[in-house]
Design a protein around this motif. Structure first.
Motif, PDB file in Angstrom:
ATOM      1  N   THR A 103       0.852  -1.178   0.000  1.00  0.00           N
ATOM      2  CA  THR A 103       0.000   0.000   0.000  1.00  0.00           C
ATOM      3  C   THR A 103       0.894   1.237   0.000  1.00  0.00           C
ATOM      4  OG1 THR A 103      -1.991   0.974   0.979  1.00  0.00           O
ATOM      5  CG2 THR A 103      -0.278   0.246   2.515  1.00  0.00           C
ATOM      6  N   GLN A 104       0.289   2.386  -0.189  1.00  0.00           N
ATOM      7  CA  GLN A 104       1.030   3.638  -0.211  1.00  0.00           C
ATOM      8  C   GLN A 104       0.369   4.639   0.730  1.00  0.00           C
ATOM      9  OE1 GLN A 104      -0.546   2.656  -3.288  1.00  0.00           O
ATOM     10  NE2 GLN A 104       1.141   1.279  -3.713  1.00  0.00           N
ATOM     11  N   VAL A 105       1.212   5.516   1.276  1.00  0.00           N
ATOM     12  CA  VAL A 105       0.702   6.664   2.029  1.00  0.00           C
ATOM     13  C   VAL A 105       1.300   7.908   1.401  1.00  0.00           C
ATOM     14  CG1 VAL A 105       0.249   5.448   4.192  1.00  0.00           C
ATOM     15  CG2 VAL A 105       2.511   6.402   3.799  1.00  0.00           C
ATOM     16  N   MET A 106       0.464   8.922   1.235  1.00  0.00           N
ATOM     17  CA  MET A 106       0.926  10.138   0.561  1.00  0.00           C
ATOM     18  C   MET A 106       0.181  11.367   1.059  1.00  0.00           C
ATOM     19  SD  MET A 106      -0.846   9.501  -3.154  1.00  0.00           S
ATOM     20  CE  MET A 106      -0.402   7.770  -3.217  1.00  0.00           C
ATOM     21  N   VAL A 107       0.824  12.499   0.928  1.00  0.00           N
ATOM     22  CA  VAL A 107       0.225  13.771   1.325  1.00  0.00           C
ATOM     23  C   VAL A 107      -1.015  14.055   0.482  1.00  0.00           C
ATOM     24  CG1 VAL A 107       0.630  16.266   1.479  1.00  0.00           C
ATOM     25  CG2 VAL A 107       2.423  14.666   2.140  1.00  0.00           C
ATOM     26  N   ALA A 108      -1.024  13.582  -0.763  1.00  0.00           N
ATOM     27  CA  ALA A 108      -2.171  13.815  -1.649  1.00  0.00           C
ATOM     28  C   ALA A 108      -3.436  13.120  -1.142  1.00  0.00           C
ATOM     29  CB  ALA A 108      -1.840  13.346  -3.070  1.00  0.00           C
ATOM     30  N   TYR A 109      -3.305  12.144  -0.225  1.00  0.00           N
ATOM     31  CA  TYR A 109      -4.467  11.483   0.379  1.00  0.00           C
ATOM     32  C   TYR A 109      -4.266  11.491   1.903  1.00  0.00           C
ATOM     33  CZ  TYR A 109      -8.316   8.337   1.221  1.00  0.00           C
ATOM     34  OH  TYR A 109      -9.503   7.801   1.682  1.00  0.00           O
ATOM     35  N   PRO A 110      -4.544  12.637   2.543  1.00  0.00           N
ATOM     36  CA  PRO A 110      -4.257  12.813   3.973  1.00  0.00           C
ATOM     37  C   PRO A 110      -4.931  11.825   4.931  1.00  0.00           C
ATOM     38  CG  PRO A 110      -4.832  14.911   2.953  1.00  0.00           C
ATOM     39  CD  PRO A 110      -5.085  13.844   1.929  1.00  0.00           C
ATOM     40  N   PRO A 111      -6.179  11.390   4.706  1.00  0.00           N
ATOM     41  CA  PRO A 111      -6.785  10.492   5.701  1.00  0.00           C
ATOM     42  C   PRO A 111      -5.993   9.201   5.914  1.00  0.00           C
ATOM     43  CG  PRO A 111      -8.475  11.348   4.224  1.00  0.00           C
ATOM     44  CD  PRO A 111      -7.150  11.746   3.648  1.00  0.00           C
ATOM     45  N   LYS A 112      -5.506   8.602   4.850  1.00  0.00           N
ATOM     46  CA  LYS A 112      -4.752   7.350   4.973  1.00  0.00           C
ATOM     47  C   LYS A 112      -3.382   7.606   5.594  1.00  0.00           C
ATOM     48  CE  LYS A 112      -3.679   3.191   2.311  1.00  0.00           C
ATOM     49  NZ  LYS A 112      -3.738   2.591   0.961  1.00  0.00           N
ATOM     50  N   LEU A 113      -2.733   8.696   5.211  1.00  0.00           N
ATOM     51  CA  LEU A 113      -1.428   9.061   5.773  1.00  0.00           C
ATOM     52  C   LEU A 113      -1.544   9.280   7.278  1.00  0.00           C
ATOM     53  CD1 LEU A 113       1.560   9.954   5.597  1.00  0.00           C
ATOM     54  CD2 LEU A 113       0.723  12.233   5.015  1.00  0.00           C
ATOM     55  N   LYS A 114      -2.541  10.048   7.685  1.00  0.00           N
ATOM     56  CA  LYS A 114      -2.736  10.338   9.110  1.00  0.00           C
ATOM     57  C   LYS A 114      -3.076   9.058   9.876  1.00  0.00           C
ATOM     58  CE  LYS A 114      -5.179  13.320  12.332  1.00  0.00           C
ATOM     59  NZ  LYS A 114      -6.142  14.399  12.519  1.00  0.00           N
ATOM     60  N   ALA A 115      -3.951   8.224   9.314  1.00  0.00           N
ATOM     61  CA  ALA A 115      -4.325   6.975   9.976  1.00  0.00           C
ATOM     62  C   ALA A 115      -3.111   6.059  10.137  1.00  0.00           C
ATOM     63  CB  ALA A 115      -5.435   6.272   9.194  1.00  0.00           C
TER      64      ALA A 115
END
Length: 144
Positions: A57-69
């Motif tokens: 999976t990826q985490v990125m600033v462009a999708y904040p909810p997943k990054l923060k979670a």
């Protein structure tokens, strides 16, 4: 090569809308075709305690909810508070993944997000307070 019948059992599969324990095996910083920086995570997701399933999976600033979670689930409170996450921060971190309902092109369910622990908000606020109270970094070179 040797084996017994228990080795011939196909790997367990992940079920949609379920939460599983996971460990980050590897993390790499990458850039998408659109130029967005992200961290690619290779996870060992534990369907059973002794037989993990590998997920990416990826985490990125462009999708904040997943990054923060992810940061909250993996205990990366200080990184979230400072708004700076490096791939080296992610390795060997334990977290809880939430498997989504969409299948990928290979027919497997994927990581949709990360479960946030009940005490995460308090720990995040403590990290923010600690950062606010700490002296700022200096750009002055220190002579040796």
């Amino acid at each position: 090569m040797k084996w017994d019948e228990s080795d011939m059992v196909p790997p367990a599969s992940l079920e949609p809308n379920k939460t599983y324990d996971a460990t980050v095996i590897t993390a790499e910083e990458r850039t998408s075709q659109k130029g967005n920086e992200y961290i690619s995570l290779k996870l060992a997701v534990y369907v059973t305690p002794d037989k993990p399933v590998t997920q990416y999976t990826q985490v990125m600033v462009a999708y904040p909810p997943k990054l923060k979670a992810f940061c909250l689930s993996a205990g990366l409170y200080r990184q979230l508070a400072s708004q700076e996450l490096h791939f080296t921060d992610c390795g060997n971190k334990s977290c809880r993944v939430i498997i989504g309902t969409k299948k990928n092109d290979k027919g497997y369910y994927e990581v949709e997000s990360f479960e946030v622990p009940a005490d995460a908000a308090a720990k995040y606020e403590a990290a923010k307070k600690e950062l606010a109270e700490s002296p700022g970094a200096t750009t002055t070179e220190v002579p040796f």
